[in-house]
Every structure is written in structure tokens, then in C-alpha cells.
Design an enzyme around this catalytic site. Sequence first.
Site, short mmCIF file in Angstrom:
data_model
loop_
_atom_site.label_atom_id
_atom_site.label_comp_id
_atom_site.label_asym_id
_atom_site.label_seq_id
_atom_site.Cartn_x
_atom_site.Cartn_y
_atom_site.Cartn_z
N GLU A 1 -14.01 18.27 27.66
CA GLU A 1 -12.64 18.63 28.02
C GLU A 1 -12.61 19.41 29.33
O GLU A 1 -11.70 19.24 30.15
CB GLU A 1 -12.00 19.46 26.90
N ASP B 1 -13.73 6.04 22.75
CA ASP B 1 -12.85 5.35 23.69
C ASP B 1 -13.29 5.41 25.15
O ASP B 1 -13.50 4.38 25.79
CB ASP B 1 -11.42 5.88 23.54
N GLU C 1 -0.70 9.61 15.02
CA GLU C 1 -2.11 9.79 15.32
C GLU C 1 -2.96 8.70 14.66
O GLU C 1 -3.94 8.24 15.24
CB GLU C 1 -2.58 11.17 14.86
N GLU D 1 -1.91 7.61 26.33
CA GLU D 1 -2.66 6.35 26.35
C GLU D 1 -1.74 5.12 26.31
O GLU D 1 -2.00 4.12 27.00
CB GLU D 1 -3.64 6.31 25.18
N THR E 1 -10.28 9.49 32.86
CA THR E 1 -9.70 9.42 31.52
C THR E 1 -8.64 10.49 31.32
O THR E 1 -7.88 10.42 30.35
CB THR E 1 -10.80 9.56 30.45
#
Length: 1067
Positions: A167, A354, A480, A501, A587
Site C-alpha cells: 500500500e 489481481d 465487495e 476498478e 494499480t
Amino acid sequence: MLPKCWTPKASRMTPMQRLVLLPCIVILYFLAAGGQGMTDGEIRELRQEAEQMFYHGYDNYLKHAFPEDELKPISCKPLTRDRFNPGHIELNDPLGNYSVTLIDSLSTLAILASSSSTKNGENRALRYFQKSVAALVEQYGDGTSGAAGQGKRGRGFDVDSKVQVFETVIRGVGGLLSAHLFAIGELPIRGYDVKELMLGGPSHESGQPPGIQWPDGFVYDGQLLRLAYDLGRRLLPAFYSATGLPYPRVNLRHGVPFYLNSPMNQNAEAGQCLPSQQAPAELTETCSAGAGSLVLEFTTLSRLTGDQRFEQLAKRAFWSVWERKSSIGLVGSGIDAESGLWTNGYTGIGAGIDSFYEYAAKASVFLSASPMPEGLYPMAVNGTPTSIQVPYKQQIAEAFGQVWLQSHASIKRHLYRGDAYIHPHYIQADLYTGASRAFWLDSLSAFYPGLLATTGHLEEAIETHLLATALWTRYSALPERWSTSTGSVEGGLGWWGGRPEFIESTYHLYRATQDPWYLHVGEMVLRDIKRRCWTKCGWSGLQDVRSGERSDRMESFFLGETSQYLFLLFDPDHPLNKLDAPFVFSTEGHPLIIPRHDKRVVRKPRSNSTERPGLEETLGGLVEQSTCAPPPPMVPFSISATAARPDLFHAANLARLHQMPTPDNLESPLVEYSNGHPSISISDVRSPSNYTYFPWTLPLELIPHDATCSKITARHTFDITFPTTPNTIIGPSFLQRVGNGILVNSMGGVRLGMIQDVPYETEDAPPKSHYRIQAINNILLGKDESIFIAKDTASNVVNPLDPNFTRVRDPSMLDLVVDVAPFEGENYQRDPSKDLVDNNQTVPNAMPEIIIDTSLAQNVELASSMKMAFSSILQQVTNLITIPTPPPKPESQTPPREYFAAIMPVGVGVAPLPDVEDALGPDIHGAPQGHLLWHSIYVADENCESVLPASVPRDHEVIIIKRGGCNFDEKLRNIPTYAPSRSSLKLVIVISYEEEPGLPSSYLIRPLLEATQSTSSGLPRHNPIPMVMVGGGENTWKVFERAVGLGIKRRYSVQAQGVPISNLVIL
């Protein structure tokens, strides 16, 4: 059940009325809409609304939360780390107490600046960008070691915060680097000319110009880059591991004292841990995405600073994940950074996995124009934490591209469910077998259609994006986790935290297709967010998409990604949308590019393999030249190819849109603020009227007139159950897990779940279909797994008259079992690469290698009670679900047996194989079983020039002949006549040295015997000679030269209702 298809009321007109009216409507609509489905004015208004959405969130963050990390939009307060609960990782992992929302928003401000609204005659977004950079420097210093390096909150990011490495890299390091690239002009901002703002004269330190003059006297001279370097260096202790995988967390001030096994903590005096330190064990589990998605940010940091540690460590982490992929080419989610072992056996395309696939594809673009020269590589690896170094072949763009190509192929093979399952989607599967494990979609997986669109897999991208669009239409957000099997939210995971996304994929699909459908999808997202998430102090998340309950948190990525992609979607002429350069979005949505002024690299065309001979061989010969697919063709008299798709309502059916009631009245907090507020329009308080069309903002004019949907494909499934015989006890040895499937030792009580796979076709044959066993006794199988049944076991239950389970002998293929004598004076070691059975994957129905876990083959005594039987059943299920590590086969210094796939001839001269007992295959240890029937073997040459001696067929049971020199009929004609006896000729084996033109290596074509067999004198042969052919050329010939025993093993298959069962193997 067929989906509910709705048609306009115009369909009630007479055919003549429709014929006259339809062209007029189409022409008028094209004139009104400019032929694009949405006018330029409408797109511009939506872009302005997206811009105002960002400002509403960002202004309130600056007012109520800065310099803290995030904003609580309902209570209008800052959101900080949970200091009292270190285990609150969903909050503490991304919040490092370094103003993460501001850093995450800088690249969005730079993007808005190219098409920004003005305020007091100046570019509002550009002014915000420059002021925000100055505010950040004021808090954390300019990254230097002098007095200017000390900010109000500290010197750089010297804070006592334990954060997640992943992160912090994607939000903190990536946000700072992207903003730096915009600031120095490497990424474009319309109207921002760095050369005009550059101050004159070289700096005394580097010889470079001292900086760029911004308003209010601020001079930008690389402060963001230095701060990114400071933050990156604080993350390096996490990369000290024996596996190459970074530890998941690091303290920005203290490093990794909580990982006691870290190499940094092995020295009691110099390490980070005190010898007497007692602390609870820290979780060392990371994930594929967290460990493998650092290449873009860290490569940029290395290229800008010259410190190659970052690039090498990120690449090392990526390849450390990939090298641990399963045999079916997939990576898992959780992986332990210390042991390198997967922590669970599930895989998918969503959470935890992902961005690994995303970075494999994007790194192949990002690195393509600026490869690292080989001469720099030795310097690059100096100073890395451990001795593990990334080979040069794994440094280049092509290597990452191959990972993506192989990954996509495995995902399509094992995780993708096609239109036979109502509408295409992806599942969660077993990491090792590909067997289905769960049937839910998570919101993170919505990124995948966008990745597919940018890598040329456009049709797959469009069809899978349709389902996400239908789900958003149903819930006005993406939950989710949502179950495809139940059609509802999975496990109560119904929140939506503002994730980007889905809109990210919508943006990429619009760029790839220019289809106005995606503009309306974006409009739907914009309206729903504003209607459901607006607060007076920002934008909330949704705690439950069904009830509309809101959460008091505005995640940093809502401003850094969600708002940004909406803005870019509605700004088709933005410089980034026109930029012809190998830049990528990280990302976290941060644009990144290797700077043009990087003198350590030489910019070349993307394909540079010709300048390094042997590169393609180094990559396994898999370098593939891919091209982007063209957009789908337009249906006549339509505007949107997506809206005209025949499977449009299939996605709606899977999302259960046709079962949703029409909402009477949807309340929104916007109503009381809707007058005159800049971030709100009257369209935002409008509720969707029905769920017939999706997205709900789509005008009916975009749907082809009188449109209907195609019929949903249904797969034929059924079960075959074998009754339990008296005194049968089901125990651990009843079914055995083997390396590539399950071995059935007893058919009593077996239940096979059959499914008819999609028909396949070849160039020279009509479409064929086959059944596949997808489950045995409720144990799901992967697509590449098989069920193995011994011939004797099957013969007891297979009824030739049973249409559902019929055993059929293969009419063309069999296997030759050969005992081989070792060379004199040395042990003969088998070369697996020359094994024409185990490695001959292109030969149809080649005999598979069976690797059995002997720990499962336990002797079970007769059960004396139901308790014992039930215990055996539980043990059986537990053993089958667990994927064991196959035990090593017993070593043999002189392995005596080889197996070869053989093919039988066709034509009038064919003779049947001798009616002899089949040879046995290997036992559960891979060791040979049983004796072979024939031991007198004569090895001839091509047998074309002369007739063999009469003693050869009389005294030898097998003759070996080379292919070539003459036809097959002549080879048999040169074998003398003989009287059949136990010791006379039984079989002729022809060894092929030729590769068939147009076919892959090791493929065999059935030999043709054109004439009835005859002797050398031309008389008909009373006892025709059976013949088969094998491939392999000289390697096979050398094996048969040393053959001391030979037998044949016929192949069998099973058919259900006349259709072959593809994964049932009779041993």
C-alpha cells in the site's frame, strides 16, 4: 429460464408503419446525436461534473483533515491510524501518518489541469497542484539533509508507523513519482511549459538547472522525487528475506524488528532486535499482488535516482512469486515471505492476486522502450540485501510479457466459464488442479476487463464487463463479493468503499472501442455515486449496497483513481489519451513513464531481440507478436455495437436484473442540497425507473429496433451412479489422489458427475463434443484432471449394452511396452525428454504418467460398526481434498521398461493384432509389473533391397524396421512366409524418422497398406502380418536395438450416450 426481453411500443405498429418510420427515426437521431450516441455538449457537462466531484472531496479533505491521512466525510473529521489497536490492519496498513490522501490526489490534479475549469482567470487544477506540492514540502521538508529538509511534521517520512509495503509503494511512492513526472514535464499538462518556467544557471551540486519557478515564489527542484526516495529507502528492510519475497509490513522509522527471522535481526549486537526482546510472532503472510506488484514504481524510482536496488528488488520479488506458480500455471493468493510456501490452495483473479497479472502485462509495455543495458546489470545488483540476483533474461520487457501471456492462457483454461454458464465469468479454483472451489465475484476483479482491453483480448473484455455493468445497475454500486450461484451478496460482504476498478475498466474499454455504451456506463456510475455517497463534507463509502447504509470514510483512492478515471472517460482529447509513448497507469491509477532524459538507458524500438542473439531461445522460444483487436463491427442502423450484442441480456439474466422490482422512490441526501451546489445537478436526484435495460441511463435509441436476445446455452449434465455391492466398505483406498487426477480402485458406490463440454472442431472435421467428468463423489475436478480405472475394475461394471457407460477399444492407437537391456559396463539412464509416451502430449490419448500418493493407500480392516465406516468416509474426503506432494519414485539404476505410443495402419492390407493378453502398466510406485510375452526380437534396416532370411520370421516374434526407402507394402512383402507357431513372427514395428508436414513434432499419421499382403513371389499371404508404427527416429531405434522383451497394451475409452468421455482413462 430465458431472460426477460423488452421491446419498444413501436413494435406494436404494422410492418408497413415500421418500415416507413424506422429510417426517419434513425436519421433524425444521428443528426441530433452526431452519430455518437452522446453529444459533445453532454460529454463536456459530464466531465465538469466529474471535476466538481473531485473538488468536493479534495476541498473538504484540506479543510477538515489535512495533514492527516484521510477524511471522515460524515462527521467532518480527520481519519488517522488506530494507535490503540495495532491489529486493525485494514486501517493501519494504508494510513502511515504521511498525508496519504494529498499524495494520492496529486496526479489527479495534474490530469485535471489539462482540461480544468478556471477560477479568477487561472487554471484551477494546476494552481491546486502547485499549492498542494508546496503544502506537502512544508509538512515533510524538501528531502535534503539540510535545514530545508526539516518540515513541520518531521524530516521526510521519519514516523513511527508500521505500514504495509504494498500500500505504501502504490499510494505513497507511486503518487510522489507520478506527480514529479508531471512537474518536470515528462508527463503532459496542457499549457504547462517547463522550459518557460525554468530558472537560468546551473546548480552548484549537480550542474543541472536549479529549479522551476511556480507562483508565490515556490521553486520546484525535485522535492517530490527526494521525498519518494526517502520513503522508498524506509521500505528496504522488508526486502531482506531468504525467499526474495518482501515481508508484508515495515515500520517507517524502525524497520522490521518484529520479524525475528529477518536476516537483519540475526546479529544480536548489530541487528534491529535486542537479544532479550520478547514480542508476539508477527504474521509473515503476504500475497501475490502485494509482493509482485512493485516493479513499475520501484523501476521508476531507480531510473530517476540511479539507485538500482529498488528495481532489482521489485523484479526479484515478482519472479519469486512466478517461480512458485502451480503446475497449471496459476499463482495463489496468500504466500509466506519466509518459507515461500502458499498458505492456501485457492486462486482467482481478484483480491490478493489481481495486480500481479496487471503488472506482468504493464511491465512489458513500461520497460519496452528503455531496456537496461547488459553493461549496467552487474552494477545494478550490487548492494541488494541478499545474494539472490535476477538473471538478465528476467530484466527485459519480453520476459514480463510472456508471464502475462502464459497467465492469461491458464486463466482462460481453468478460471473462465463461458457462455454455457448463462454468461461468461470467472470462478475461484483449486491452485493445483483448477477444480472449482467457489463461485463468487469480488469488486477488485472488475479490473480484469480493462487489462484484457489493453492487451488485445477485446471480445473477452467486453463480455465480462457486461456482467459487472449489470451488477452495478442492480445495486447502484459493486458489492465487495457477489455469488453467481445464489445471485446475492456473498457472506454478508456487501460494502463498497469507492473502489475504482469497474470505472477503470469502463475507461479502457471506451478507449479501445469508442462505443458510447461506455459513456453511459460512466454516467450511471457518476449519478449513483452522487445520489448515494454525497455528504456535506465529501464522499462516503457504502457499508451495505443493498440498504444504502453509509460508512464514515473517504478512501484516498476515491480521489486518486475513481474520480480520475471518470474525468478521463469524459475527456477524449486529454493529452494522456493521445500520448504515443510507453506510459502506464499503476494499480493505484498513477501515470508512470521512464523519463526521456535517463542517460543510463538507450531508447530503442520495443522489439530489440534481434540485437541479442539467442534471446528467443532464452525465453523458451515463446516471444509472441501480439496486435490489438479492432473494435466490434457496428450493426446496421445502430449506434452501439455493445448494445446490439445478442448476449446482452444474458449478463442481465445472470445478475438477476429481470427479477428486480421497479423502485418506487429512492431517497437521497442530495435533495436538500440540490439547489445551487456546484457538485450537484438535477440529474443526480433522478432514480432508475426500471431494470430492463442496463446501464439505466442508456437511451432507448441505442437499442436496435425490435431487438431480441439469443437463447441461453444450456449444458447437458447427468450423474452415473454405481451401486454398492454387499460387504463393500468405503475406505481411504477406495479412491486415491494421484498426480493428475483420481485413481478408482472399486466402482461400488462411485458417483460420476458428467457435463458436456462445448463442441470443438478441427480444420478437416466437423464439430465434435465430448463429456467430461467434473466431479466424483462430490469431489470437483479440474479441467486437466482425469479419472483412472484399471481395466479389470472397469470390466466388472461396464455393460456393452449400457448407453451411459460403454467401454470402447481404441481402433488406431496402442502402447508398446519394452524391456531394455543396459549398455555393457554402464547403467542405462532413461532420458525423460525422449520418452515418447510421457512427453508425447500431441499424440491422441497418449498413456498418462500416474503418480500416486502412497500415503493414501492404507489397508483398512473390515469395519465392525457404522462409526468405523463413517470415519473412513471422512478420512477419504479429507485425503482427496488435500493435494499431496507425490512421493519420489523408487530409484532404479537400470530402469528395464519403456513405453511407446504406436499407431495402427489402414487399408486393405491391414491384419488384426494377435489375440494376446495385454501387458501391464506401472504399479503405484511407477515400477514395472508382470512379464512380457515376446522376447525374440530381430532388428532389420529398411527392408527394401532384399528378402529377409527364412529363419527370421520363423524364429523371431518381433521384427523392427526403419521407415523409408520403399512403401509399407514392399517392406512386408520382403518378409518370407512362415508357419505360425509359438516362436514365429507376431508383430512388425516400423520406426518413423520423418515428421509429418504441417503437423507438430511427434505427431503420427496412420500408415497406408494399399494392397492385400503378398509374398515376395506375388502370392497372397495366407497369414497376414500385423504391423504398427512408432515415432522418435534414431532415439527410438537405439532403444529397440537393446530390447529384450516386448508386449502390447491396448487402449480403451468410455462413451456416454455415444459421446466420448474425455477425462476417463482405462488403464
